[in-house]
Design an enzyme around this catalytic site. Structure first.
Site, mmCIF file in Angstrom:
data_model
loop_
_atom_site.group_PDB
_atom_site.id
_atom_site.type_symbol
_atom_site.label_atom_id
_atom_site.label_comp_id
_atom_site.label_asym_id
_atom_site.label_seq_id
_atom_site.Cartn_x
_atom_site.Cartn_y
_atom_site.Cartn_z
ATOM 1 N N ARG A 76 10.337 -11.467 3.274
ATOM 2 C CA ARG A 76 9.404 -12.294 2.481
ATOM 3 C C ARG A 76 9.942 -13.709 2.274
ATOM 4 N NH1 ARG A 76 7.146 -7.804 -1.853
ATOM 5 N NH2 ARG A 76 5.435 -7.153 -0.530
ATOM 6 N N GLY A 114 2.891 0.071 3.396
ATOM 7 C CA GLY A 114 4.342 0.300 3.369
ATOM 8 C C GLY A 114 4.868 1.256 4.422
ATOM 9 N N GLY A 156 -0.463 -3.063 -1.367
ATOM 10 C CA GLY A 156 -1.661 -2.899 -2.198
ATOM 11 C C GLY A 156 -2.820 -3.776 -1.749
ATOM 12 N N LYS A 214 -2.193 12.173 1.646
ATOM 13 C CA LYS A 214 -3.293 12.785 0.900
ATOM 14 C C LYS A 214 -4.613 12.045 1.025
ATOM 15 C CE LYS A 214 -0.567 14.871 -2.758
ATOM 16 N NZ LYS A 214 -0.299 14.854 -4.179
#
Ligand code: AMP
Length: 398
Positions: free
Chosen positions: A38, A356, A379, A199
């Protein structure tokens, strides 16, 4: 994309101060940065602004201090780390608003760079507080947002600043938005999504949105088990959300109504233990014994995916196809990643991957440099895949 102002549009910035939102929320151990991806990502924007004559004041969050000063979450140690990556001096000031910060910026040499303290030390940051925004805006002449990874939040430094002062997309932000636009905004069709991971429950919105946008959706990983179970296949003791059978059926129905093909595994790799190198076998659906669990997609499934990639012009990918951290259950993920990379390198496919675990999986497969774009924005990338508005991006639209 065309509706954003770029930093090149800002022209000559001599004597001006650019407030630049970066994402310096980097992994650290014992005060040292362990992954400087980053920091490196911020260099292009900072150097461009310096070349245009601006002084650069960097804004970032770090961790979740929740409006309090938390010593371990100070950005102070990052200034030195960024100076090394930038190859120039980077000073630090222990606040992100107020007269002393203004003075520290005024004291900079022309084209000087300063890192301000963790914006989340201010109570108003995460609330998008207008008064705080005005105080920070008073420090500079223009605002540049280069932190796509924080763009799913409507915080002061991710969105509100862009609403109250001249605002531009940084180079990183621009690259990310243009890649995402190619992948789902205005993609070359047919477009295929590959969604894996543990999931269904964590990706319901994403799946429901994608089936209305893409021509084919390949589902892998633990979440495929829920879909297989909903179709009446035995899944033994696999990870499977039996309570989401109706959700899986609903997603299949939306897909059918939208003309989206759902691609599920046709064969699977099963084991009795969830561990690396556990004894395993490849079997067909309905051949999974009660004491076995599905840990990966089988070779036939991978071949079907590769064929689907031959048809597709665009692939957007989130989530591994199996328990890829445990060899040899990384095989389907690695093979499919290599198939995507080969087609991308041959100019036949636009492949965008993000999230991720997906970034880790692409590195593990050795294809991180061969796909069209890999988004490290966890996110924000997922919310974009869900079709949700990103306040940080919307605020930049002119
Ligand atoms: P997610 O964070 O939802 O993208 O899920 C990623 C995780 O899903 C990884 O840690 C994988 O090991 C796990 N995973 C993928 N496939 C399976 C599977 N068949 N059984 C159990 N875990 C899986």
């Amino acid at each position: 994309m065309t509706s954003f102002k770029r930093i090149s549009d800002a022209g000559n910035l001599t004597g001006k101060v650019a407030l630049v939102r970066v994402d310096f929320n980097v992994p650290m151990e014992n005060g040292l940065v362990t992954d400087d991806t980053r920091l490196r990502a911020a260099v292009a924007t900072v150097q461009t602004l310096r070349t245009q004559g601006a002084k650069v004041a960097l804004l970032s969050h770090f961790g979740r201090p929740k409006g309090e000063r938390v010593a371990e979450m100070s950005l102070a140690p990052i200034a030195g780390a960024f100076a090394k990556v930038l190859g120039a001096n980077v000073s630090f000031v222990a606040d992100c608003k107020g007269e002393h910060v203004k003075k520290a910026i005024a004291d900079l040499q022309p084209a000087g760079v300063i890192l301000l303290e963790n914006t989340r030390f201010c109570k108003g940051e995460e609330k998008g507080d207008l008064e705080l925004a005005r105080q920070i805006a008073a420090l500079g002449d223009i605002f540049v947002n280069d932190a796509f990874s924080a763009a799913h939040r409507r915080h002061v430094t991710t969105a509100v600043l862009a609403e109250i002062m001249p605002a531009y997309a940084g180079i990183n932000m621009e690259e990310e938005l243009s890649a995402l636009d190619k992948a789902l905004g205005r993609p070359e069709r047919p477009v295929m999504a590959i969604v894996g991971g543990a999931k269904v429950s964590s990706k319901i919105d994403l799946l429901k949105h994608l089936v209305t946008k893409v021509d084919a959706l390949a589902i892998g990983g633990g979440m495929a088990n829920t879909f297989l179970f909903a179709r009446g296949h035995s899944v033994g003791k696999s990870l499977c959300e039996r309570d989401l059978v109706d959700t899986a059926r609903e997603i299949e129905a939306i897909a059918k109504a939208s003309g989206c093909d759902i691609i599920l595994p046709r064969d699977v790799v099963v084991a009795k233990e969830f561990k690396a190198h556990a004894a395993h076998r490849v079997c067909g659906l309905d051949e999974v014994a009660d004491d076995e669990m599905i840990l990966d997609a089988g070779p036939q499934s991978v071949a079907i995916l590769a064929t689907a990639m031959d048809v597709a012009k665009t692939v957007v990918w989130n989530g591994p196809l199996g328990a890829f951290e445990l060899e040899p259950f990384d095989k389907a993920t690695v093979s499919a990643a290599k198939a995507a990379a080969a087609r991308t390198k041959a100019g036949k496919l636009i492949a965008v991957a993000g999230g991720g675990d997906t970034v880790a999986a692409m590195h593990h497969a050795g294809v991180a440099d061969d796909l069209t774009f890999i988004s490290t924005a966890g996110g924000a990338f997922l919310e974009w895949m869900e079709g949700k508005p990103l306040p940080g991006v919307d605020a930049l639209r002119s």
